[in-house]
Design a protein around this motif. Sequence first.
Motif, short mmCIF file in Angstrom:
data_model
loop_
_atom_site.label_atom_id
_atom_site.label_comp_id
_atom_site.label_asym_id
_atom_site.label_seq_id
_atom_site.Cartn_x
_atom_site.Cartn_y
_atom_site.Cartn_z
N ILE A 279 -6.89 -19.54 10.63
CA ILE A 279 -6.62 -19.11 12.01
C ILE A 279 -6.97 -20.22 13.01
O ILE A 279 -6.42 -20.28 14.10
CB ILE A 279 -7.36 -17.79 12.35
CG1 ILE A 279 -6.89 -17.23 13.69
CG2 ILE A 279 -8.87 -17.99 12.37
CD1 ILE A 279 -5.40 -16.90 13.74
N GLN A 280 -7.86 -21.13 12.62
CA GLN A 280 -8.23 -22.22 13.54
C GLN A 280 -7.07 -23.20 13.76
O GLN A 280 -7.10 -23.97 14.71
CB GLN A 280 -9.47 -22.97 13.04
CG GLN A 280 -10.74 -22.11 13.14
CD GLN A 280 -11.96 -22.88 12.64
OE1 GLN A 280 -12.23 -22.91 11.45
NE2 GLN A 280 -12.67 -23.52 13.56
N ILE A 281 -6.07 -23.17 12.87
CA ILE A 281 -4.84 -23.91 13.15
C ILE A 281 -3.69 -22.94 13.43
O ILE A 281 -2.52 -23.27 13.30
CB ILE A 281 -4.47 -24.92 12.03
CG1 ILE A 281 -4.33 -24.24 10.67
CG2 ILE A 281 -5.50 -26.04 11.97
CD1 ILE A 281 -3.69 -25.16 9.61
N GLY B 276 -22.30 -25.30 14.32
CA GLY B 276 -21.30 -25.77 15.27
C GLY B 276 -19.96 -25.29 14.75
O GLY B 276 -19.89 -24.71 13.67
N CYS B 277 -18.90 -25.53 15.51
CA CYS B 277 -17.58 -25.04 15.10
C CYS B 277 -16.52 -25.91 15.75
O CYS B 277 -16.63 -26.23 16.93
CB CYS B 277 -17.43 -23.59 15.55
SG CYS B 277 -15.84 -22.87 15.11
N LEU B 278 -15.50 -26.26 14.97
CA LEU B 278 -14.44 -27.11 15.51
C LEU B 278 -13.68 -26.41 16.65
O LEU B 278 -13.07 -27.07 17.47
CB LEU B 278 -13.46 -27.51 14.40
CG LEU B 278 -14.07 -28.40 13.30
CD1 LEU B 278 -13.04 -28.66 12.20
CD2 LEU B 278 -14.59 -29.71 13.88
N SER B 279 -13.79 -25.08 16.71
CA SER B 279 -13.13 -24.34 17.79
C SER B 279 -14.03 -24.16 19.01
O SER B 279 -13.59 -23.62 20.03
CB SER B 279 -12.66 -22.97 17.28
OG SER B 279 -11.66 -23.13 16.30
N GLN C 12 -20.18 -17.83 5.25
CA GLN C 12 -20.30 -16.68 6.15
C GLN C 12 -19.76 -17.00 7.53
O GLN C 12 -19.12 -16.16 8.18
CB GLN C 12 -21.76 -16.23 6.22
CG GLN C 12 -22.26 -15.63 4.90
CD GLN C 12 -23.73 -15.29 4.96
OE1 GLN C 12 -24.11 -14.31 5.57
NE2 GLN C 12 -24.57 -16.11 4.34
N HIS C 13 -19.98 -18.23 8.00
CA HIS C 13 -19.42 -18.67 9.28
C HIS C 13 -17.88 -18.63 9.21
O HIS C 13 -17.22 -18.12 10.11
CB HIS C 13 -19.91 -20.11 9.57
CG HIS C 13 -19.27 -20.77 10.75
ND1 HIS C 13 -19.99 -21.19 11.85
CD2 HIS C 13 -17.98 -21.10 11.01
CE1 HIS C 13 -19.15 -21.75 12.73
NE2 HIS C 13 -17.93 -21.71 12.24
N GLU C 14 -17.33 -19.16 8.11
CA GLU C 14 -15.86 -19.20 7.98
C GLU C 14 -15.28 -17.80 7.80
O GLU C 14 -14.21 -17.49 8.33
CB GLU C 14 -15.44 -20.11 6.82
CG GLU C 14 -15.92 -21.55 6.90
CD GLU C 14 -15.59 -22.24 8.22
OE1 GLU C 14 -14.57 -21.88 8.85
OE2 GLU C 14 -16.36 -23.12 8.63
N MET C 15 -15.99 -16.94 7.04
CA MET C 15 -15.55 -15.55 6.87
C MET C 15 -15.43 -14.85 8.22
O MET C 15 -14.52 -14.07 8.44
CB MET C 15 -16.56 -14.77 6.02
CG MET C 15 -16.56 -15.06 4.55
SD MET C 15 -15.07 -14.55 3.72
CE MET C 15 -15.02 -12.81 4.13
N ASP C 16 -16.38 -15.14 9.10
CA ASP C 16 -16.35 -14.55 10.44
C ASP C 16 -15.03 -14.86 11.13
O ASP C 16 -14.46 -14.00 11.82
CB ASP C 16 -17.50 -15.10 11.30
CG ASP C 16 -18.79 -14.30 11.14
OD1 ASP C 16 -18.79 -13.28 10.43
OD2 ASP C 16 -19.81 -14.72 11.74
N HIS C 17 -14.53 -16.10 10.97
CA HIS C 17 -13.26 -16.47 11.62
C HIS C 17 -12.13 -15.53 11.19
O HIS C 17 -11.25 -15.21 11.98
CB HIS C 17 -12.87 -17.90 11.24
CG HIS C 17 -13.57 -18.96 12.04
ND1 HIS C 17 -13.41 -19.10 13.40
CD2 HIS C 17 -14.41 -19.95 11.66
CE1 HIS C 17 -14.14 -20.13 13.82
NE2 HIS C 17 -14.77 -20.66 12.79
N LEU C 18 -12.19 -15.08 9.91
CA LEU C 18 -11.12 -14.20 9.41
C LEU C 18 -11.17 -12.84 10.09
O LEU C 18 -10.19 -12.10 10.08
CB LEU C 18 -11.24 -14.03 7.89
CG LEU C 18 -11.22 -15.33 7.07
CD1 LEU C 18 -11.22 -15.01 5.59
CD2 LEU C 18 -10.03 -16.19 7.44
NI NI Z 1 -16.03 -22.33 12.93
#
Ligand code: NI
Length: 188
Positions: free
Chosen positions: A50-52, A112-115, A154-160
């Motif tokens: 989703i970040q792209i 941190g987060c690229l978004s 867990q950070h990446e799962m949150d994005h989903l």
């Molecule tokens: Ni992120």
Amino acid sequence: MAIRPILEVPDPRLKIVSEPVTVFDDALRTLVADMFDTMYDAPGIGLAAIQIGVPKRVLVIDLQPEDPDAEPVACDHDGHHHHHQPTKREPRVFVNPVILDPAEELATYQEGCLSVPEIYADVDRPATCRVRYQDLDGTVHEEQLDGLMATCIQHEMDHLEGILFIDHLSRLKRQMALKKLQKLRQAA
Ligand code: NI
């Protein structure tokens, strides 16, 4: 393969709940290749589709973000050529990941987060967990994770689920972070 633009807050697409992958085809492979290109270019250690802008349940992670394609550094101070070997990449792909058995014990990492560029904050998450996921062929795997890998997934799962790491902060801290980001953008 291509580097794709990364969505940044407050892009509303970052709040989309991503859909499961049902077809394991070349389009999925291309998506994953683009995600790695984009993540390594940023550089970052994790990226959700989703970040792209692709609302699919796909994550890529590489905790070794150093560029192994970089030219080795030659140093000949003693008359010999030595090559500093760059870090080896460890690319991991998780399709339709599910978190199982999150530990009660918490671990704190500065995330941190690229978004959410340039913003870092401590977040508490279960210190260990299991992840069940599919690979690019659709085969199911299960794995026990700890340390940075447990936090990262867990950070990446949150994005989903449309959740960002700043959503785990207090309202005040989140507002301060977003204000700082706004200032940094204005200064850029
Ligand atoms: Ni992120």
